[in-house]
Design a protein around this motif. Structure first.
Motif, PDB file in Angstrom:
ATOM      1  N   CYS A   1       0.837  -1.203   0.000  1.00 27.24           N
ATOM      2  CA  CYS A   1       0.000   0.000   0.000  1.00 27.24           C
ATOM      3  C   CYS A   1       0.873   1.254   0.000  1.00 27.24           C
ATOM      4  O   CYS A   1       0.605   2.206  -0.753  1.00 27.24           O
ATOM      5  CB  CYS A   1      -0.916   0.011   1.223  1.00 27.24           C
ATOM      6  SG  CYS A   1      -2.322  -1.094   1.117  1.00 27.24           S
TER       7      CYS A   1
ATOM      8  N   VAL B   1     -10.072  -5.480  -2.217  1.00 22.48           N
ATOM      9  CA  VAL B   1      -8.620  -5.429  -2.368  1.00 22.48           C
ATOM     10  C   VAL B   1      -8.181  -6.590  -3.260  1.00 22.48           C
ATOM     11  O   VAL B   1      -8.362  -7.762  -2.910  1.00 22.48           O
ATOM     12  CB  VAL B   1      -7.906  -5.513  -1.006  1.00 22.48           C
ATOM     13  CG1 VAL B   1      -6.398  -5.436  -1.188  1.00 22.48           C
ATOM     14  CG2 VAL B   1      -8.396  -4.407  -0.073  1.00 22.48           C
TER      15      VAL B   1
ATOM     16  N   ILE C   1      -6.219   1.268   2.323  1.00 25.59           N
ATOM     17  CA  ILE C   1      -7.382   0.388   2.364  1.00 25.59           C
ATOM     18  C   ILE C   1      -8.454   1.031   3.227  1.00 25.59           C
ATOM     19  O   ILE C   1      -8.244   1.303   4.410  1.00 25.59           O
ATOM     20  CB  ILE C   1      -7.006  -0.998   2.926  1.00 25.59           C
ATOM     21  CG1 ILE C   1      -5.996  -1.689   2.002  1.00 25.59           C
ATOM     22  CG2 ILE C   1      -8.255  -1.861   3.085  1.00 25.59           C
ATOM     23  CD1 ILE C   1      -5.491  -3.010   2.526  1.00 25.59           C
TER      24      ILE C   1
ATOM     25  N   PHE D   1     -11.704  -9.458  -0.819  1.00 18.72           N
ATOM     26  CA  PHE D   1     -10.428  -9.398  -1.518  1.00 18.72           C
ATOM     27  C   PHE D   1     -10.492 -10.376  -2.686  1.00 18.72           C
ATOM     28  O   PHE D   1     -11.371 -11.247  -2.744  1.00 18.72           O
ATOM     29  CB  PHE D   1      -9.245  -9.697  -0.577  1.00 18.72           C
ATOM     30  CG  PHE D   1      -9.187 -11.108  -0.055  1.00 18.72           C
ATOM     31  CD1 PHE D   1      -8.400 -12.065  -0.671  1.00 18.72           C
ATOM     32  CD2 PHE D   1      -9.916 -11.468   1.069  1.00 18.72           C
ATOM     33  CE1 PHE D   1      -8.347 -13.363  -0.181  1.00 18.72           C
ATOM     34  CE2 PHE D   1      -9.868 -12.760   1.575  1.00 18.72           C
ATOM     35  CZ  PHE D   1      -9.082 -13.715   0.943  1.00 18.72           C
TER      36      PHE D   1
END
Length: 232
Positions: free
Chosen positions: A111, A124, A118, A162
């Protein structure tokens, strides 16, 4: 103008599926020649196909009732559509080798490197380049995946889902079963068998859509997952 990037595998007879899941079968149920009254045609042109496949075929999303027995009733048709229509980010883990785990600190580093954060409710996506490198090979079923602690970390972030390129979110025999259990416990989900994630890298946030079929009591569903960029 918007740009839509398709993140979904094709569904076809003979495609790889996870372990003992149903194989995909595709036959011509009705042909145009039949509809046109042509008897004993030399060839048949499909008008309607008959499909036989499992809910967890190709690019798909898991329902909460798939995760563990105590989640009976939390089927795909009961899950809020907001879980499948979210903002998304994609992180680069193409350096990961077969059966390697992705840990929470590595998510944080990815990230930071991509200058992304996030947020609650995000989807994700984790790019490992496993699809382009190993699809339909002997190594297809042994890709990298997230660790148990990473699954719990995602749950604490309150993400919607995710997504991975592999056939399982964790590494089989190491973390996969527990990752499913944590998703059920913490009420988030995951997408498997995604493609084209390399096309999302370095482009920041996007709109993610992965709407499932409305299967009564379903434990999951194939999706046509897409990432949408608004080009100003």
């Amino acid at each position: 103008m918007i740009e839509i990037i398709d993140l979904s595998q094709e569904i076809y007879e003979g495609m790889p599926v996870y372990k003992d899941l149903p194989q995909v079968k595709m036959t011509i149920h009705n042909a145009h020649e039949e509809w046109n009254g042509i008897r004993n045609p030399a060839t048949k042109t499909p008008a309607v196909h008959k499909l036989e496949l499992g809910e967890h075929t190709g690019t798909h999303v898991d329902a909460i009732n798939h995760m563990e027995i105590q989640h009976k009733g939390k089927s795909i048709d009961t899950m809020p559509l907001s879980m499948f229509y979210t903002e998304g980010i994609c992180l680069d883990f193409s350096h990961k080798k077969l059966k390697e785990l992705i840990e929470p600190d590595e998510i944080e580093k990815a990230c930071s490197k991509a200058d992304l954060k996030i947020n609650q409710g995000d989807t994700v996506l984790l790019y490992t380049d496993h699809y382009r490198t190993h699809f339909n090979t002997a190594n297809w079923g042994i890709g990298p995946g997230i660790s148990i602690s990473c699954a719990r970390w995602f749950g604490e972030k309150k993400i919607a889902a995710f997504g991975v390129e592999t056939m399982s979110p964790g590494v089989s025999g190491i973390s996969n079963r527990e990752v499913h259990h944590i998703c059920g416990e913490m009420n988030f989900t995951h997408y498997e068998n995604m493609v084209n994630l390399h096309r999302l890298l370095g482009r920041g946030r996007f709109r993610f859509i992965g709407l499932p079929l409305k299967i009564r009591g379903g434990t999951g569903s194939p999706v046509r997952a897409v990432a949408i960029f608004e080009n100003k």
